[in-house]
Scaffold this active site. Sequence first.
Site, PDB file in Angstrom:
ATOM      1  N   LYS A  13     -26.525 129.041  46.593  1.00 23.72           N
ATOM      2  CA  LYS A  13     -26.353 129.132  45.135  1.00 23.72           C
ATOM      3  C   LYS A  13     -27.699 129.022  44.415  1.00 23.72           C
ATOM      4  O   LYS A  13     -28.009 129.819  43.527  1.00 23.72           O
ATOM      5  CB  LYS A  13     -25.408 128.030  44.624  1.00 23.72           C
ATOM      6  N   ARG A  88     -17.958 120.419  39.454  1.00 26.02           N
ATOM      7  CA  ARG A  88     -17.775 120.071  40.855  1.00 26.02           C
ATOM      8  C   ARG A  88     -16.486 119.284  41.089  1.00 26.02           C
ATOM      9  O   ARG A  88     -16.181 118.950  42.217  1.00 26.02           O
ATOM     10  CB  ARG A  88     -18.950 119.200  41.281  1.00 26.02           C
ATOM     11  N   ARG A 127     -33.631 123.308  55.690  1.00 29.01           N
ATOM     12  CA  ARG A 127     -34.195 123.441  54.347  1.00 29.01           C
ATOM     13  C   ARG A 127     -35.365 122.477  54.118  1.00 29.01           C
ATOM     14  O   ARG A 127     -35.320 121.318  54.513  1.00 29.01           O
ATOM     15  CB  ARG A 127     -33.104 123.178  53.301  1.00 29.01           C
ATOM     16  N   ARG A 161     -35.256 117.135  51.811  1.00 28.30           N
ATOM     17  CA  ARG A 161     -34.550 116.336  50.811  1.00 28.30           C
ATOM     18  C   ARG A 161     -33.853 115.169  51.499  1.00 28.30           C
ATOM     19  O   ARG A 161     -33.333 115.326  52.594  1.00 28.30           O
ATOM     20  CB  ARG A 161     -33.501 117.218  50.112  1.00 28.30           C
ATOM     21  N   ARG A 172     -21.453 115.299  52.320  1.00 25.04           N
ATOM     22  CA  ARG A 172     -21.450 116.262  51.208  1.00 25.04           C
ATOM     23  C   ARG A 172     -20.420 117.354  51.435  1.00 25.04           C
ATOM     24  O   ARG A 172     -19.755 117.800  50.499  1.00 25.04           O
ATOM     25  CB  ARG A 172     -22.839 116.868  51.037  1.00 25.04           C
TER      26      ARG A 172
HETATM   27  P1  ADP Z   1     -26.118 120.843  47.031  1.00 26.98           P
HETATM   28  O1  ADP Z   1     -25.275 121.827  46.306  1.00 26.98           O
HETATM   29  O2  ADP Z   1     -27.019 121.466  48.040  1.00 26.98           O
HETATM   30  O3  ADP Z   1     -25.359 119.673  47.593  1.00 26.98           O
HETATM   31  P2  ADP Z   1     -27.254 119.887  44.509  1.00 26.98           P
HETATM   32  O4  ADP Z   1     -28.691 119.884  44.253  1.00 26.98           O
HETATM   33  O5  ADP Z   1     -26.379 120.804  43.736  1.00 26.98           O
HETATM   34  O6  ADP Z   1     -27.136 120.156  46.064  1.00 26.98           O
HETATM   35  O7  ADP Z   1     -26.657 118.400  44.323  1.00 26.98           O
HETATM   36  C1  ADP Z   1     -27.237 117.294  44.935  1.00 26.98           C
HETATM   37  C2  ADP Z   1     -26.449 116.044  44.586  1.00 26.98           C
HETATM   38  O8  ADP Z   1     -26.480 115.812  43.172  1.00 26.98           O
HETATM   39  C3  ADP Z   1     -24.967 116.073  44.918  1.00 26.98           C
HETATM   40  O9  ADP Z   1     -24.709 115.724  46.263  1.00 26.98           O
HETATM   41  C4  ADP Z   1     -24.405 115.036  43.925  1.00 26.98           C
HETATM   42  O10 ADP Z   1     -24.641 113.721  44.360  1.00 26.98           O
HETATM   43  C5  ADP Z   1     -25.265 115.266  42.703  1.00 26.98           C
HETATM   44  N1  ADP Z   1     -24.616 116.231  41.767  1.00 26.98           N
HETATM   45  C6  ADP Z   1     -25.085 117.447  41.422  1.00 26.98           C
HETATM   46  N2  ADP Z   1     -24.243 118.072  40.573  1.00 26.98           N
HETATM   47  C7  ADP Z   1     -23.205 117.229  40.392  1.00 26.98           C
HETATM   48  C8  ADP Z   1     -21.989 117.286  39.645  1.00 26.98           C
HETATM   49  N3  ADP Z   1     -21.669 118.372  38.918  1.00 26.98           N
HETATM   50  N4  ADP Z   1     -21.160 116.216  39.697  1.00 26.98           N
HETATM   51  C9  ADP Z   1     -21.451 115.142  40.412  1.00 26.98           C
HETATM   52  N5  ADP Z   1     -22.558 115.012  41.149  1.00 26.98           N
HETATM   53  C10 ADP Z   1     -23.438 116.037  41.149  1.00 26.98           C
END
Ligand code: ADP
Length: 222
Positions: A13, A88, A127, A161, A172
């Site tokens: 994404k 999410r 990554r 990360r 996750r």
């Molecule tokens: P990925 O999609 O690779 O898991 P992101 O960078 O989108 O990585 O998100 C990393 C972390 O940030 C998530 O595991 C969560 O803890 C937090 N996070 C991001 N967006 C949200 C959201 N919309 N609601 C709750 N937590 C979020």
Amino acid sequence: MRLVFLGPPGAGKGTHAKILSERYQIPHISTGDILRSKIKDGSEIGKKAKQFMESGGLVPDEVVIDMVTERLQEPDTKKGFLLDGFPRTLNQAKAFDLALSQLEMKLDSVLYFKASLETLLMRLTGRRVCSQCGATYHVKNLPPKKEGFCDFCENTEIIQRKDDNEDTIKNRLDVYDKDTAPLINFYKSLDVLSDMNADLDVEELDIDLEKVLAPIVNGGSE
Ligand code: ADP
Ligand code: ZN
């Protein structure tokens, strides 16, 4: 053009959001990126979010909902936006719906990045990110020019990360299945969902995305 990118971690994404954001000159709003920068700044939100993120859990709904609602009111979203990593949870999706109608904005499309578990694990474990500019690399598929260093930031190392280790990745993915996957049906029922084959490589998926977006780009919801 107002888009949401939906899909599991590692589906690509962020990579495609960045490409499309530059191509169409609309802001790429990644809640993960915003939260990581708030942690870096040592802000209150960052302090609240840190533990959730490092364990691979979700940051509480009210925190991210407020964050996104504020972000959507900045002037650059007039041309549209590309949301990556939000909503999410069903709660977030409903709050987002409400915020959009209050701002008199309509969502054009939700692009669902569908990928096999094998692809996700391969992408997440390999990554690497630049600690300075956030550029992402992959040890095998997208290595930097000089091993271990960012192409864009001189002498800056690329790192893994904290949440890209195997245990946290597993968590996750579980959280995604439980809390986020229900959004697929939610958006399907609103008739805005497009399935994308996210197992494809970047160039191929980009071509598919262009096909799906063409009617929106040409139809011009601005
Ligand atoms: P990925 O999609 O690779 O898991 P992101 O960078 O989108 O990585 O998100 C990393 C972390 O940030 C998530 O595991 C969560 O803890 C937090 N996070 C991001 N967006 C949200 C959201 N919309 N609601 C709750 N937590 C979020
Ligand atoms: Zn960099």
